[in-house]
Design a protein around this motif. Sequence first.
Motif, PDB file in Angstrom:
ATOM      1  N   ALA A 162     -45.554 -43.102  -1.714  1.00 52.39           N
ATOM      2  CA  ALA A 162     -44.724 -43.918  -0.824  1.00 52.39           C
ATOM      3  C   ALA A 162     -43.839 -43.080   0.080  1.00 52.39           C
ATOM      4  O   ALA A 162     -43.318 -43.576   1.079  1.00 52.39           O
ATOM      5  N   GLY A 163     -43.636 -41.809  -0.267  1.00 51.44           N
ATOM      6  CA  GLY A 163     -42.718 -40.974   0.493  1.00 51.44           C
ATOM      7  C   GLY A 163     -43.427 -39.906   1.300  1.00 51.44           C
ATOM      8  O   GLY A 163     -44.600 -39.589   1.088  1.00 51.44           O
ATOM      9  N   LEU A 164     -42.685 -39.340   2.248  1.00 52.61           N
ATOM     10  CA  LEU A 164     -43.174 -38.264   3.100  1.00 52.61           C
ATOM     11  C   LEU A 164     -42.006 -37.325   3.350  1.00 52.61           C
ATOM     12  O   LEU A 164     -40.876 -37.770   3.580  1.00 52.61           O
ATOM     13  N   VAL A 165     -42.261 -36.014   3.290  1.00 53.01           N
ATOM     14  CA  VAL A 165     -41.226 -35.013   3.529  1.00 53.01           C
ATOM     15  C   VAL A 165     -41.758 -33.977   4.499  1.00 53.01           C
ATOM     16  O   VAL A 165     -42.892 -33.490   4.340  1.00 53.01           O
ATOM     17  N   ILE A 166     -40.954 -33.639   5.487  1.00 56.82           N
ATOM     18  CA  ILE A 166     -41.272 -32.537   6.394  1.00 56.82           C
ATOM     19  C   ILE A 166     -40.038 -31.639   6.439  1.00 56.82           C
ATOM     20  O   ILE A 166     -38.980 -32.040   6.915  1.00 56.82           O
ATOM     21  N   GLY A 167     -40.173 -30.429   5.911  1.00 57.15           N
ATOM     22  CA  GLY A 167     -39.089 -29.461   5.929  1.00 57.15           C
ATOM     23  C   GLY A 167     -39.461 -28.281   6.815  1.00 57.15           C
ATOM     24  O   GLY A 167     -40.594 -27.805   6.782  1.00 57.15           O
ATOM     25  N   VAL A 168     -38.507 -27.828   7.619  1.00 60.31           N
ATOM     26  CA  VAL A 168     -38.738 -26.713   8.532  1.00 60.31           C
ATOM     27  C   VAL A 168     -37.585 -25.729   8.406  1.00 60.31           C
ATOM     28  O   VAL A 168     -36.406 -26.104   8.549  1.00 60.31           O
ATOM     29  N   ASP A 169     -37.895 -24.457   8.140  1.00 56.71           N
ATOM     30  CA  ASP A 169     -36.923 -23.372   8.175  1.00 56.71           C
ATOM     31  C   ASP A 169     -37.217 -22.500   9.390  1.00 56.71           C
ATOM     32  O   ASP A 169     -38.364 -22.073   9.581  1.00 56.71           O
ATOM     33  N   ALA A 170     -36.192 -22.239  10.196  1.00 55.86           N
ATOM     34  CA  ALA A 170     -36.308 -21.302  11.312  1.00 55.86           C
ATOM     35  C   ALA A 170     -35.572 -20.029  10.915  1.00 55.86           C
ATOM     36  O   ALA A 170     -34.366 -20.066  10.617  1.00 55.86           O
ATOM     37  N   SER A 171     -36.294 -18.901  10.882  1.00 54.79           N
ATOM     38  CA  SER A 171     -35.741 -17.649  10.361  1.00 54.79           C
ATOM     39  C   SER A 171     -35.843 -16.540  11.385  1.00 54.79           C
ATOM     40  O   SER A 171     -36.758 -16.516  12.215  1.00 54.79           O
ATOM     41  N   ASP A 172     -34.895 -15.596  11.309  1.00 49.64           N
ATOM     42  CA  ASP A 172     -34.967 -14.374  12.100  1.00 49.64           C
ATOM     43  C   ASP A 172     -34.938 -13.192  11.146  1.00 49.64           C
ATOM     44  O   ASP A 172     -35.164 -13.357   9.932  1.00 49.64           O
ATOM     45  N   ALA A 173     -34.645 -12.002  11.659  1.00 49.84           N
ATOM     46  CA  ALA A 173     -34.669 -10.814  10.811  1.00 49.84           C
ATOM     47  C   ALA A 173     -33.644 -10.885   9.689  1.00 49.84           C
ATOM     48  O   ALA A 173     -33.790 -10.219   8.655  1.00 49.84           O
ATOM     49  N   GLY A 174     -32.610 -11.710   9.864  1.00 52.53           N
ATOM     50  CA  GLY A 174     -31.567 -11.835   8.849  1.00 52.53           C
ATOM     51  C   GLY A 174     -31.831 -12.907   7.814  1.00 52.53           C
ATOM     52  O   GLY A 174     -31.018 -13.098   6.909  1.00 52.53           O
ATOM     53  N   GLY A 175     -32.948 -13.617   7.937  1.00 51.55           N
ATOM     54  CA  GLY A 175     -33.259 -14.682   6.989  1.00 51.55           C
ATOM     55  C   GLY A 175     -33.208 -16.045   7.636  1.00 51.55           C
ATOM     56  O   GLY A 175     -33.227 -16.175   8.874  1.00 51.55           O
ATOM     57  N   LEU A 204     -32.046 -19.183   9.355  1.00 48.15           N
ATOM     58  CA  LEU A 204     -30.935 -19.466  10.257  1.00 48.15           C
ATOM     59  C   LEU A 204     -30.674 -20.963  10.364  1.00 48.15           C
ATOM     60  O   LEU A 204     -29.535 -21.413  10.462  1.00 48.15           O
ATOM     61  N   LEU A 205     -31.750 -21.741  10.343  1.00 48.21           N
ATOM     62  CA  LEU A 205     -31.635 -23.178  10.526  1.00 48.21           C
ATOM     63  C   LEU A 205     -32.612 -23.873   9.588  1.00 48.21           C
ATOM     64  O   LEU A 205     -33.764 -23.457   9.460  1.00 48.21           O
ATOM     65  N   HIS A 206     -32.150 -24.945   8.953  1.00 45.47           N
ATOM     66  CA  HIS A 206     -33.003 -25.747   8.078  1.00 45.47           C
ATOM     67  C   HIS A 206     -32.970 -27.190   8.548  1.00 45.47           C
ATOM     68  O   HIS A 206     -31.903 -27.739   8.835  1.00 45.47           O
ATOM     69  N   ALA A 207     -34.151 -27.796   8.658  1.00 52.27           N
ATOM     70  CA  ALA A 207     -34.256 -29.208   9.029  1.00 52.27           C
ATOM     71  C   ALA A 207     -35.198 -29.893   8.047  1.00 52.27           C
ATOM     72  O   ALA A 207     -36.146 -29.278   7.547  1.00 52.27           O
ATOM     73  N   ARG A 208     -34.925 -31.185   7.808  1.00 53.47           N
ATOM     74  CA  ARG A 208     -35.747 -31.908   6.830  1.00 53.47           C
ATOM     75  C   ARG A 208     -35.762 -33.397   7.159  1.00 53.47           C
ATOM     76  O   ARG A 208     -34.716 -33.991   7.446  1.00 53.47           O
ATOM     77  N   LEU A 209     -36.950 -33.957   7.134  1.00 53.07           N
ATOM     78  CA  LEU A 209     -37.150 -35.397   7.250  1.00 53.07           C
ATOM     79  C   LEU A 209     -37.598 -35.927   5.897  1.00 53.07           C
ATOM     80  O   LEU A 209     -38.561 -35.427   5.316  1.00 53.07           O
ATOM     81  N   ASP A 210     -36.900 -36.946   5.392  1.00 58.57           N
ATOM     82  CA  ASP A 210     -37.301 -37.685   4.191  1.00 58.57           C
ATOM     83  C   ASP A 210     -37.493 -39.130   4.595  1.00 58.57           C
ATOM     84  O   ASP A 210     -36.563 -39.760   5.123  1.00 58.57           O
ATOM     85  N   ALA A 211     -38.670 -39.689   4.367  1.00 58.13           N
ATOM     86  CA  ALA A 211     -38.955 -41.047   4.815  1.00 58.13           C
ATOM     87  C   ALA A 211     -39.806 -41.781   3.794  1.00 58.13           C
ATOM     88  O   ALA A 211     -40.570 -41.171   3.040  1.00 58.13           O
ATOM     89  N   ARG A 212     -39.674 -43.095   3.789  1.00 55.06           N
ATOM     90  CA  ARG A 212     -40.424 -43.970   2.903  1.00 55.06           C
ATOM     91  C   ARG A 212     -41.354 -44.845   3.727  1.00 55.06           C
ATOM     92  O   ARG A 212     -41.013 -45.323   4.804  1.00 55.06           O
TER      93      ARG A 212
END
Length: 265
Positions: free
Chosen positions: A182-195, A197-205
């Motif tokens: 019933a659920g769906l998840v999309i997680g995205v990490d944007a990283s540079d040389a330091g590790g 930097l940005l985390h985004a996540r969609l949680d949906a039913r």
Amino acid sequence: MSLRPDESALYVGRVMHQRLRPVRHRLDYRLFSLLLDLDELADLDRRLRLFSLDRFNLFSLHQADYGDGRGLRAHVERQLAAAGLPTGGPIRLLSMPRILGHAFNPLSVYFCLRPDGVLQAILYEVNNTFGERHGYLIPVDEAEAGGESIRQQCDKRFHVSPFLGLDMHYGFRITPPRAGRAGLVIGVDASDAGGVLLHARLDARRRPLGDAALLRVFFTHPLLTLKVVAGIHWEALKLWTRGLRLHARPAPPATPVSITKARDP
């Protein structure tokens, strides 16, 4: 009742963005998307009163808003063929529709299946606020195709935020739509040389797609696409006032889609 993966559906949930450095910043908002089987679009246009294909309605999907604007299936299958993957299987697009003629999708996701129904690739299509669009096609590791989640990665090739440079890479963690889930998840990490930097996540039913459900989300998420654009600019203003450095906008990639080659077994 099990959920058939070959049915278009409505997904309702929340999106979260969190920047980790050099300043911490977080936002989240409610959102809904449509999961549309490309082979069902004409039928949905006939069956639903509040949804139309390539014409104005309360909700609509215009193929000109995606890919090269010349047809969704043809565009995606050209990318699959270029990646050496089979064509002819189901393709399901997760995206916000046009609402009263207006649309803006920071990210749309195509789940590309082989003719035998096995997930073989995911195409991530990114739009920026400068009217540019670019996609990332990444094959799905066969060992993960039938599992609970999928992990993928690619280098960043396309300018999105003026506060992020191009010398970065993306990491994706996906719980895809699937029968009985019933659920769906999309997680995205944007990283540079330091590790990271940005985390985004969609949680949906998942919910059934029908006129009553569409009318409900129209009132519970009023003018969603306009709010997304306004929110992007408002959050950018807040980051600018906190002293984040601006990056110059480079030319977009020469090709509409960057293709990541499949990993060797």
